[in-house]
Design a protein around this motif. Sequence first.
Motif, PDB file in Angstrom:
ATOM      1  N   ASP A 120      -2.800  15.425  -3.497  1.00 52.21           N
ATOM      2  CA  ASP A 120      -1.635  15.709  -2.655  1.00 52.21           C
ATOM      3  C   ASP A 120      -1.314  14.579  -1.687  1.00 52.21           C
ATOM      4  O   ASP A 120      -0.544  14.766  -0.738  1.00 52.21           O
ATOM      5  N   ILE A 121      -1.905  13.406  -1.883  1.00 53.75           N
ATOM      6  CA  ILE A 121      -1.666  12.283  -0.974  1.00 53.75           C
ATOM      7  C   ILE A 121      -1.302  11.042  -1.775  1.00 53.75           C
ATOM      8  O   ILE A 121      -2.048  10.619  -2.658  1.00 53.75           O
ATOM      9  N   VAL A 122      -0.162  10.451  -1.448  1.00 56.26           N
ATOM     10  CA  VAL A 122       0.238   9.146  -1.975  1.00 56.26           C
ATOM     11  C   VAL A 122       0.651   8.299  -0.777  1.00 56.26           C
ATOM     12  O   VAL A 122       1.642   8.603  -0.108  1.00 56.26           O
ATOM     13  N   PHE A 123      -0.102   7.261  -0.487  1.00 54.49           N
ATOM     14  CA  PHE A 123       0.218   6.412   0.657  1.00 54.49           C
ATOM     15  C   PHE A 123       1.349   5.464   0.305  1.00 54.49           C
ATOM     16  O   PHE A 123       1.346   4.829  -0.749  1.00 54.49           O
ATOM     17  N   MET A 124       2.302   5.353   1.229  1.00 52.16           N
ATOM     18  CA  MET A 124       3.487   4.532   1.002  1.00 52.16           C
ATOM     19  C   MET A 124       3.512   3.282   1.885  1.00 52.16           C
ATOM     20  O   MET A 124       4.048   2.258   1.492  1.00 52.16           O
ATOM     21  N   ARG A 125       2.942   3.382   3.089  1.00 47.88           N
ATOM     22  CA  ARG A 125       2.959   2.236   3.997  1.00 47.88           C
ATOM     23  C   ARG A 125       1.867   2.388   5.045  1.00 47.88           C
ATOM     24  O   ARG A 125       1.262   3.457   5.188  1.00 47.88           O
ATOM     25  N   GLY A 126       1.611   1.286   5.761  1.00 43.25           N
ATOM     26  CA  GLY A 126       0.625   1.318   6.826  1.00 43.25           C
ATOM     27  C   GLY A 126       1.028   0.370   7.938  1.00 43.25           C
ATOM     28  O   GLY A 126       1.767  -0.594   7.721  1.00 43.25           O
ATOM     29  N   LYS A 127       0.514   0.636   9.130  1.00 44.65           N
ATOM     30  CA  LYS A 127       0.767  -0.221  10.290  1.00 44.65           C
ATOM     31  C   LYS A 127      -0.459  -0.172  11.181  1.00 44.65           C
ATOM     32  O   LYS A 127      -0.803   0.895  11.706  1.00 44.65           O
ATOM     33  N   GLY A 128      -1.113  -1.309  11.334  1.00 47.55           N
ATOM     34  CA  GLY A 128      -2.329  -1.329  12.136  1.00 47.55           C
ATOM     35  C   GLY A 128      -3.394  -0.451  11.515  1.00 47.55           C
ATOM     36  O   GLY A 128      -3.752  -0.598  10.353  1.00 47.55           O
ATOM     37  N   SER A 129      -3.881   0.508  12.289  1.00 50.10           N
ATOM     38  CA  SER A 129      -4.910   1.424  11.789  1.00 50.10           C
ATOM     39  C   SER A 129      -4.328   2.734  11.275  1.00 50.10           C
ATOM     40  O   SER A 129      -5.066   3.673  10.984  1.00 50.10           O
ATOM     41  N   LYS A 130      -3.010   2.817  11.126  1.00 50.44           N
ATOM     42  CA  LYS A 130      -2.350   4.038  10.687  1.00 50.44           C
ATOM     43  C   LYS A 130      -1.844   3.903   9.255  1.00 50.44           C
ATOM     44  O   LYS A 130      -1.406   2.846   8.816  1.00 50.44           O
ATOM     45  N   LEU A 131      -1.907   5.035   8.523  1.00 51.49           N
ATOM     46  CA  LEU A 131      -1.362   5.131   7.173  1.00 51.49           C
ATOM     47  C   LEU A 131      -0.332   6.249   7.140  1.00 51.49           C
ATOM     48  O   LEU A 131      -0.443   7.238   7.885  1.00 51.49           O
ATOM     49  N   TYR A 132       0.643   6.129   6.248  1.00 47.38           N
ATOM     50  CA  TYR A 132       1.686   7.141   6.130  1.00 47.38           C
ATOM     51  C   TYR A 132       1.894   7.477   4.655  1.00 47.38           C
ATOM     52  O   TYR A 132       2.047   6.583   3.821  1.00 47.38           O
ATOM     53  N   ASP A 133       1.879   8.780   4.351  1.00 46.84           N
ATOM     54  CA  ASP A 133       2.053   9.177   2.960  1.00 46.84           C
ATOM     55  C   ASP A 133       3.517   9.427   2.647  1.00 46.84           C
ATOM     56  O   ASP A 133       4.399   9.233   3.497  1.00 46.84           O
ATOM     57  N   SER A 193      -0.284  -4.489   7.578  1.00 49.55           N
ATOM     58  CA  SER A 193       0.941  -5.186   8.000  1.00 49.55           C
ATOM     59  C   SER A 193       0.712  -6.074   9.214  1.00 49.55           C
ATOM     60  O   SER A 193       1.605  -6.204  10.062  1.00 49.55           O
ATOM     61  N   ASP A 194      -0.457  -6.678   9.318  1.00 52.81           N
ATOM     62  CA  ASP A 194      -0.722  -7.570  10.438  1.00 52.81           C
ATOM     63  C   ASP A 194       0.204  -8.778  10.352  1.00 52.81           C
ATOM     64  O   ASP A 194       0.218  -9.489   9.341  1.00 52.81           O
ATOM     65  N   PRO A 195       0.995  -9.056  11.385  1.00 53.41           N
ATOM     66  CA  PRO A 195       2.005 -10.117  11.277  1.00 53.41           C
ATOM     67  C   PRO A 195       1.418 -11.514  11.116  1.00 53.41           C
ATOM     68  O   PRO A 195       1.980 -12.347  10.394  1.00 53.41           O
ATOM     69  N   THR A 196       0.281 -11.783  11.760  1.00 50.17           N
ATOM     70  CA  THR A 196      -0.327 -13.110  11.640  1.00 50.17           C
ATOM     71  C   THR A 196      -0.866 -13.325  10.226  1.00 50.17           C
ATOM     72  O   THR A 196      -0.698 -14.399   9.634  1.00 50.17           O
ATOM     73  N   TRP A 197      -1.516 -12.294   9.689  1.00 50.22           N
ATOM     74  CA  TRP A 197      -2.026 -12.373   8.320  1.00 50.22           C
ATOM     75  C   TRP A 197      -0.880 -12.553   7.329  1.00 50.22           C
ATOM     76  O   TRP A 197      -0.958 -13.382   6.414  1.00 50.22           O
ATOM     77  N   TYR A 198       0.192 -11.785   7.526  1.00 44.89           N
ATOM     78  CA  TYR A 198       1.327 -11.871   6.611  1.00 44.89           C
ATOM     79  C   TYR A 198       1.963 -13.249   6.670  1.00 44.89           C
ATOM     80  O   TYR A 198       2.324 -13.825   5.631  1.00 44.89           O
ATOM     81  N   ALA A 199       2.079 -13.822   7.864  1.00 44.64           N
ATOM     82  CA  ALA A 199       2.691 -15.145   8.008  1.00 44.64           C
ATOM     83  C   ALA A 199       1.841 -16.204   7.304  1.00 44.64           C
ATOM     84  O   ALA A 199       2.366 -17.095   6.624  1.00 44.64           O
ATOM     85  N   ALA A 200       0.513 -16.126   7.468  1.00 38.84           N
ATOM     86  CA  ALA A 200      -0.373 -17.084   6.809  1.00 38.84           C
ATOM     87  C   ALA A 200      -0.311 -16.938   5.300  1.00 38.84           C
ATOM     88  O   ALA A 200      -0.305 -17.936   4.561  1.00 38.84           O
TER      89      ALA A 200
END
Length: 267
Positions: A67-80, A101-108
């Motif tokens: 009953d869980i399908v994760f669609m996105r995440g931000k920091g330590s949070k997940l959203y189904d 979705s860490d911005p520094t990691w994504y930029a690198a």
Amino acid sequence: MKLQASSSGVKHARHAPAQRPLAGRRVSLRVSATAAPAAPPAAANITKQVVSEEAQYVLQTYARPADIVFMRGKGSKLYDANGKEYLDMAAGIAVNALGHSDPTWYAALSEQAQLLTHTSNLFHTQPQVELAKRLVNNSFADKAFFCNSGTEANEGAIKFARKYARVQAGIDPYDPHAEAPHELVSFTNCFHGRTMGAVALTYKEQYKSPFLPVMPGHVLAEYNNLDSAAAVIKKGKTAAVFVEPVQVGVVAVCGIHSSCTVTDCVF
């Protein structure tokens, strides 16, 4: 999500139905205190479709909540797909150290993807050397060995240990008839991976029995028992001892290291 030996699957805000553990490793998902609004029909359809197609097209080696399908995440949070928020306490089983979705990691990542993708181990690259230098300068290591997973790291460690034992014994590593210390010691309740070498060191029989025979030369000692460890770590036989420091604690690690020093094996 977080690996917790005492947990039993997915914990919801109001009830905690039992779930099958994820490939033998128990995990927990804790829903935030704020209840999600009623999911639109489209979200329910997405969840149902993804779960159904996963069963059809993905090899079923893991038990996942239906009953869980994760669609996105931000920091330590997940959203189904229903918009429900979760606190991610597993981090992809200790992978997403920086969160989602860490911005520094994504930029690198984006910057490197525009420059160079992959060249294999056959060529030099600047980022690999820079990372190795940083790891060595901030750890106990003399050199870095890059690989794709924990189980591959253990496979590499097995090979390094056995070759090192042959060199230390004055034996040509490439002589197939020469004998040298080759036994590998691990401990009860351990987990070292699912590839054929690493799974031989892993404690649970359920991980090994479908694939027998596994790699020979493994010896099991009792967890947190120095006498048991000393009895199986033998000079002239033991090539290496595999131990998870988080499992055995400082005192046991020091005791095992002492046994390894006496017997000239890798720890």
